[in-house]
Design an enzyme around this catalytic site. Structure first.
Site, PDB file in Angstrom:
ATOM      1  N   LYS A 177       0.835  -1.201   0.000  1.00 20.93           N
ATOM      2  CA  LYS A 177       0.000   0.000   0.000  1.00 20.93           C
ATOM      3  C   LYS A 177       0.868   1.250   0.000  1.00 20.93           C
ATOM      4  CE  LYS A 177      -1.862   2.717   2.932  1.00 20.93           C
ATOM      5  NZ  LYS A 177      -1.789   4.001   2.215  1.00 20.93           N
ATOM      6  N   GLY A 229       7.075   4.573   8.233  1.00 23.26           N
ATOM      7  CA  GLY A 229       6.200   5.721   8.457  1.00 23.26           C
ATOM      8  C   GLY A 229       6.414   6.275   9.842  1.00 23.26           C
ATOM      9  N   THR A 231       6.210   7.012  13.911  1.00 23.88           N
ATOM     10  CA  THR A 231       6.313   6.196  15.120  1.00 23.88           C
ATOM     11  C   THR A 231       4.913   5.924  15.689  1.00 23.88           C
ATOM     12  OG1 THR A 231       8.530   6.982  15.559  1.00 23.88           O
ATOM     13  CG2 THR A 231       7.314   6.146  17.457  1.00 23.88           C
ATOM     14  N   GLY A 234       3.383   3.267  13.686  1.00 20.42           N
ATOM     15  CA  GLY A 234       4.198   2.083  13.978  1.00 20.42           C
ATOM     16  C   GLY A 234       3.744   1.394  15.259  1.00 20.42           C
ATOM     17  N   GLU A 251      10.234   0.733  10.281  1.00 21.50           N
ATOM     18  CA  GLU A 251      11.197   1.823  10.042  1.00 21.50           C
ATOM     19  C   GLU A 251      10.455   3.112  10.344  1.00 21.50           C
ATOM     20  OE1 GLU A 251      14.309   1.513   9.101  1.00 21.50           O
ATOM     21  OE2 GLU A 251      14.505  -0.309   7.901  1.00 21.50           O
ATOM     22  N   CYS A 285      13.498  10.571   7.077  1.00 18.24           N
ATOM     23  CA  CYS A 285      13.466  10.068   8.449  1.00 18.24           C
ATOM     24  C   CYS A 285      14.835  10.186   9.104  1.00 18.24           C
ATOM     25  CB  CYS A 285      12.989   8.631   8.453  1.00 18.24           C
ATOM     26  SG  CYS A 285      13.822   7.645   7.224  1.00 18.24           S
ATOM     27  N   GLU A 382      10.189  15.310  15.786  1.00 19.23           N
ATOM     28  CA  GLU A 382      10.537  15.244  14.378  1.00 19.23           C
ATOM     29  C   GLU A 382       9.696  16.278  13.627  1.00 19.23           C
ATOM     30  OE1 GLU A 382       9.310  11.714  12.219  1.00 19.23           O
ATOM     31  OE2 GLU A 382      11.327  11.607  11.411  1.00 19.23           O
TER      32      GLU A 382
END
Ligand code: NAD
Ligand code: MG
Length: 471
Positions: A177, A229, A231, A234, A251, A285, A382
């Site tokens: 996806k 993508g 955190t 995730g 990741e 990232c 981030e």
């Protein structure tokens, strides 16, 4: 300063269809609803793209399951032929892929043409080479089955290659996806799979947003989940997968320190800092979003850095002169603005070069914050945009302490003349990748991945095979 004449790449090299279906079992099939993908540089709607419902995802997984029998029992050398063929077609159609990537994502054509697409081809060539040599890699040669893969918008094709190339080389089949703001190059890749005569169902592409991603991850007949993508997402995925037999790699985000010692070649370091945080508008990232500079050279380095930033050209991503393209979406722009405003409120000083922003589209000027403290949000969170936070240090031990003072641990950069110091630092930095006197350098032979909240598992290199084999 002198003016450059614009040098736009032609968009006629790509044939964008008004609408796209889902790629399931080797064919494009309609979805039940659709969404629009836009060019973030001018907000033009590029195409209508199908949304995959959970029923569509189920069909894709079934197709992948059926194809797994054929694909996994094929000799590795035969699978390699398909992967080599895909790699060669990517090279042949490189210009088309680069233009489409820049249109849908907003990144400068110089980057999609010279970095993204060549690395995509390199990944397929590299893993094609492993397909018939798995027995020598040390993880056995038994594939897992169907891999469900969900990727972000910052390197749409490159993240696809990182996911699909090792999965197929190991004998797995794939349901992937792409991100909802950048689906078009994945759909062109689907056409490339047809052109390469890849057996139907080996690669399936299901477009849509988070719900579609969640359906892929939760599908009971998926054996392996690979996610790149945020955190935040995730964590949701880790919870979904917990307690199942699915193998998982994540990741996630990062907040890398780029550490400059007083003995470093300052001009070279400035180029590395610019490449570290302004490459791909900082939508990286592993971006070097925190500059740690030794106090004694701070003024000199910041003077050079400001001068260098004043020469960066922001604008049309298809112009070959462009250094900084568009922010990928209105949402991402809002997040960058919000965090930058917070930086000012918390007491850091903000600076950007004089820079005219185009009227339409999503844009943010290259920005530096000085006087940043560890506790500031811009030093901790981030930003995922062209924003650099500058902190200082006096001793190597202090540099290590500050660099590691983050929940993330994806990458770091060290700039010094001293080899022994590089090794000393690399031993102590809690980061998956440490670059020395360079930054953002990638190669398919080199594994990539994080510590702490940056995720787990490695992609790339020999280590990247482990994620797709039943060890
Ligand atoms: P995101 O996590 O919101 O989205 C990533 C992908 O996940 C998209 O395809 C999205 O549709 C999908 N998704 C969203 N919700 C989901 C759910 N509940 N279940 C399954 N899938 C879901 O992140 P983003 O905004 O697209 O990307 C930016 C983030 O990605 C940044 O934080 C960045 O650091 C990270 N990133 C990490 C790496 C890495 O290699 N570590 C690489 C690129 C980007
Ligand atoms: Mg788009």
């Amino acid at each position: 300063m002198f003016e450059y004449a614009p040098a736009p790449e032609s968009r006629d090299v790509v044939d964008i269809k008004p609408s796209y279906g889902l790629f399931i079992n080797g064919e494009f099939v309609p979805g039940s609803s659709s969404f629009k993908t836009v060019n973030p540089a001018n907000e033009e709607v590029l195409a209508e793209v199908a949304v995959a419902s959970s029923d569509d995802v189920d069909r894709a997984v079934q197709a992948a399951r059926k194809a797994f029998g054929v694909w996994s029992s094929m000799p590795g050398a035969e699978r390699a032929k398909y992967l080599f063929r895909i790699a060669r077609i990517i090279q042949e159609r490189a210009r088309e892929l680069a233009v489409l990537e820049s249109l849908d994502n907003g990144k400068p054509i110089r980057e999609s043409r010279d970095v993204d697409v060549p690395l995509v081809a390199a990944h397929f060539f590299y893993y094609a080479g492993w397909a018939d040599k798995l027995a020598y890699a040390g993880f056995g040669d038994r594939p897992l089955g169907v891999a469900g893969q969900v990727i972000p918008w910052n390197f749409p094709l490159l993240m696809l290659a990182w996911k699909i190339a090792p999965a197929l080389a190991c004998g797995n089949t794939v349901v992937l996806k792409p991100a909802e703001t950048t689906p078009l190059t994945a759909l062109l890749f689907a056409e490339i799979c047809q052109q390469a005569d890849l057996p139907p169902g080996v690669v399936n592409i299901v477009t849509g947003a988070g719900e579609t991603g969640a359906a892929v991850v939760a599908h009971p007949d998926v054996n392996k989940v690979a996610f790149t993508g945020s955190t935040e997402v995730g964590r949701i995925i880790a919870r979904t997968v917990a307690g199942t037999s699915k193998k998982l790699t994540l990741e996630l985000g990062g907040k890398a320190a780029n550490i400059v010692f007083e003995d470093a070649a300052i001009d070279q370091a400035v180029e590395g800092i610019v490449n570290g945080i302004f490459f791909n508008q900082g939508h990286v990232c592993c971006a070097g979003s925190r500059l740690l500079v030794q106090e004694s050279v701070q003024d000199q380095l910041l003077d050079s850095l400001r001068r260098r930033l004043s020469t960066l050209r922001l604008g049309d991503p298809l112009d070959k002169n462009t250094d900084i393209g568009a922010i990928n979406s209105a949402d991402q722009l809002a997040r960058i603005r919000q965090l930058s405003d917070l930086g000012e409120q918390e007491g850091a000083s903000r600076w950007s070069p004089a820079c005219e922003l185009p009227e339409k589209g999503f844009w943010f000027p290259p920005t530096i914050f000085t006087g940043v403290a560890q506790s500031h949000s811009i030093a901790r969170e981030e930003i995922f945009g062209p924003v650099l936070s500058v902190l200082t240090f006096r001793t190597p031990a202090e540099a290590v302490e500050k660099a590691n003072n983050t929940p993330y641990g994806l990458s770091a950069g060290v700039w010094t003349e001293k080899g022994s110091r590089i090794l000393w630092m690399a031993d102590r930095l809690r980061a998956g990748v440490v670059w020395a006197n360079t930054f953002n350098r990638f190669d398919p032979t080199s594994p990539f991945g994080g510590y702490k909240e940056s995720g787990y598992g490695r992609e790339g290199g020999l280590a990247g095979l482990e994620a797709y084999l039943d060890v």
